[in-house]
Scaffold this active site. Structure first.
Site, mmCIF file in Angstrom:
data_model
loop_
_atom_site.group_PDB
_atom_site.id
_atom_site.type_symbol
_atom_site.label_atom_id
_atom_site.label_comp_id
_atom_site.label_asym_id
_atom_site.label_seq_id
_atom_site.Cartn_x
_atom_site.Cartn_y
_atom_site.Cartn_z
ATOM 1 N N GLU A 1 5.737 -3.302 0.982
ATOM 2 C CA GLU A 1 5.815 -2.960 -0.449
ATOM 3 C C GLU A 1 4.962 -1.719 -0.629
ATOM 4 O OE1 GLU A 1 4.733 -2.119 -3.743
ATOM 5 O OE2 GLU A 1 3.828 -4.061 -4.159
ATOM 6 N N THR B 1 0.954 4.997 5.043
ATOM 7 C CA THR B 1 0.375 3.913 5.838
ATOM 8 C C THR B 1 1.460 2.950 6.293
ATOM 9 O OG1 THR B 1 -1.698 4.089 4.603
ATOM 10 C CG2 THR B 1 -1.358 2.086 5.876
ATOM 11 N N GLY B 2 2.433 2.680 5.432
ATOM 12 C CA GLY B 2 3.557 1.819 5.816
ATOM 13 C C GLY B 2 4.336 2.383 6.986
ATOM 14 N N GLY C 1 0.822 -1.202 0.000
ATOM 15 C CA GLY C 1 0.000 0.000 0.000
ATOM 16 C C GLY C 1 0.854 1.250 0.000
ATOM 17 N N SER C 2 0.312 2.327 0.537
ATOM 18 C CA SER C 2 0.972 3.626 0.447
ATOM 19 C C SER C 2 2.104 3.760 1.451
ATOM 20 C CB SER C 2 -0.044 4.746 0.679
ATOM 21 O OG SER C 2 -0.422 4.784 2.050
ATOM 22 N N THR C 3 3.045 4.655 1.141
ATOM 23 C CA THR C 3 4.173 4.902 2.037
ATOM 24 C C THR C 3 3.721 5.472 3.381
ATOM 25 O OG1 THR C 3 5.733 5.154 0.209
ATOM 26 C CG2 THR C 3 6.339 6.181 2.297
#
Length: 469
Positions: free
Chosen positions: A242, A224-225, A220-222
């Site tokens: 990822e 959220t990561g 998902g998105s950076t």
């Protein structure tokens, strides 16, 4: 309307917090109601996974392989239904949904045949030292909305192949396929091996912070990561992240635009551009710039945009309204700053989140449409005159998932590709993922890899057995 349920400890479960609607992005109509889990149900799912892990961690290689092949058989038997669900909740055309289901089957079978090695470091008269790979425990899988079946398979199959158990949480925009997948798995798997929970009210953050979960795999998105990474610190969860990409492609002056236009277009607009490793910035040499732009616009004009369930449709909608608005905003910003919109360039009228394939010329680094990941049906084409300049511009990003070089001289292109700052670099192609080749990003695109033996080892820890004879 088909009813979907979560699976916890091998049983169908309704949402303790009711249900929420899942929309078809082509019609904006409700496809189905999805159960809304409570945090207490997440706890139940983790407890069921932990109970199953107590025995599954000691299962044999042969049993794990056999189970994955049984799961592949179940996916294959229900391929038509799964493809239908993909189109209805995600929006991609039927042929692409069928490819996603076929890929899920092939990936499951390939993962079944991977091996966990025992490395012997010493075997002398007095000592033997071995390195074994052991499972971690309960794995939390959090998946996005762009490839809902395929990415769930990428997360779940190596986890159970390596002796772990799973709690799976799909995106609330596309939860139905994952729910059906987990139901099929539970037809052939031990109770609690793979559990599903759905809902957007504290479930994702609950997985991130849950003390019973030993690893999280997230696509998902950076931003959220980063949030997941912070939450995972409390019990030092292992992570495979990822995250976002803004992949650059460089077209060298010796390339033939007529020969590569179709390949560039298809890898840039794969799944309407809603693919992490899609080509999202194209740098083209001065001498062939106008021809390349023209050829790409020609391919775009050949696409038939519409509901993926309709015959002959090659290009579906953007998956959700928020993403459609972002794509529109980026194109309007480029237009306002002097860009040429060669085709497309505005949302289509009527129901559905439709945006036609759009080629944007005469933009540069520093433009929002170049610097930000569009994650939609738009490709900015940037002119350059010096190859070293193109390489510098391609690498001038804080993300690094994939990149590519296009040329009539593959050997020369491969040398340049090695200088791209990304996890995977392609020559005369892009966005091709293989079940035997590790895939992951660098910089802000995350860390850890998926696929192949290296991806399998991410679900294990090393244990050294030191034997004094």
């Amino acid at each position: 309307m088909k009813e979907f349920a979560m699976f916890i400890d091998g049983k169908r479960v309704a949402g303790a917090n009711g249900a929420f609607a899942v929309l078809n992005p082509a019609t904006e109509e409700v496809v189905a109601q999805c159960p809304q889990a409570s945090v207490a149900q997440l706890d139940e799912a983790v407890a069921a996974a932990q109970a199953c892990y107590e025995t599954w961690q000691y299962s044999s290689d042969a049993d794990r392989k056999a189970l994955l092949h049984k799961i592949a058989d179940k996916i294959e038997e229900n391929a038509a239904e799964l493809a239908q669900i993909v189109v209805e909740e995600q929006g991609k055309p039927m042929f692409l949904a069928q490819m996603e289901v076929g890929g899920a089957i092939a990936w499951t079978r390939a993962t079944a045949e991977l091996e966990l090695p025992v490395d012997v470091l010493e075997d002398s008269e007095n000592k033997r030292v071995e390195v074994h790979r052991k499972p971690l425990g309960v794995v939390g899988s959090i998946t996005p909305w762009n490839w809902p079946l395929m990415i769930a398979v990428w997360h779940i199959m190596p986890a159970i192949r390596s002796g772990n158990t799973v709690v799976s949480k799909p995106s609330g925009l596309t939860p139905l396929n994952t729910l059906r997948l987990v139901e099929l798995i539970n037809d052939v798997a031990p109770a609690g091996l793979v559990n599903s929970v759905t809902g957007e009210s504290g479930i994702g953050s609950g997985i991130t912070k849950h003390p019973g979960i030993r690893k999280i795999v997230f696509t998902g998105s950076t931003p959220t990561g980063q949030t997941i990474m912070r939450g995972a610190a409390d019990n030092l969860k292992r992570l495979t992240l990822e995250l976002g990409g803004n992949d650059a492609g460089i077209v060298l002056p010796d390339a033939d635009p007529s020969a590569i236009a179709e390949g560039v277009f298809q890898t840039a607009f794969l799944n309407m551009g809603q693919t992490c490793a899609a080509l999202k910035r194209l740098y083209v040499h001065d001498t062939i710039y106008e021809e390349m732009c023209e050829k790409l616009a020609d391919v775009a004009a050949q696409q038939r945009v519409g509901n993926g369930l309709e015959e002959g449709v090659t290009f579906g909608p953007v998956q959700n309204k928020e993403q459609l608005e972002l794509v529109s905003e980026l194109v309007e910003d480029a237009r306002a700053n002097g860009a040429r919109i060669l085709c497309g360039g505005q949302p289509m009228e009527g129901n559905g989140y439709f945006y036609p394939p759009t080629i944007v010329a005469d933009v540069t680094n520093g433009s929002r449409i170049v610097d930000e990941e569009q994650f939609g049906p738009v490709l900015p084409v940037i002119r350059y005159s010096d190859v070293e300049e193109a390489l510098r511009l391609a690498n001038a990003s804080d993300v690094g998932l994939g990149g590519s070089v296009w040329s009539s001289d593959p050997a020369k292109a491969a040398q340049l590709a090695q200088r791209l700052e990304c996890g995977t670099a392609w020559v005369n192609g892009h966005a091709e993922l293989l079940p035997y080749a590790p895939f992951g990003g660098c910089k802000m695109s995350g860390f850890g890899v998926e696929f192949g033996q290296e991806g399998l080892l991410e679900y294990t820890s090393a244990q050294v057995i030191n034997i004094n004879k």
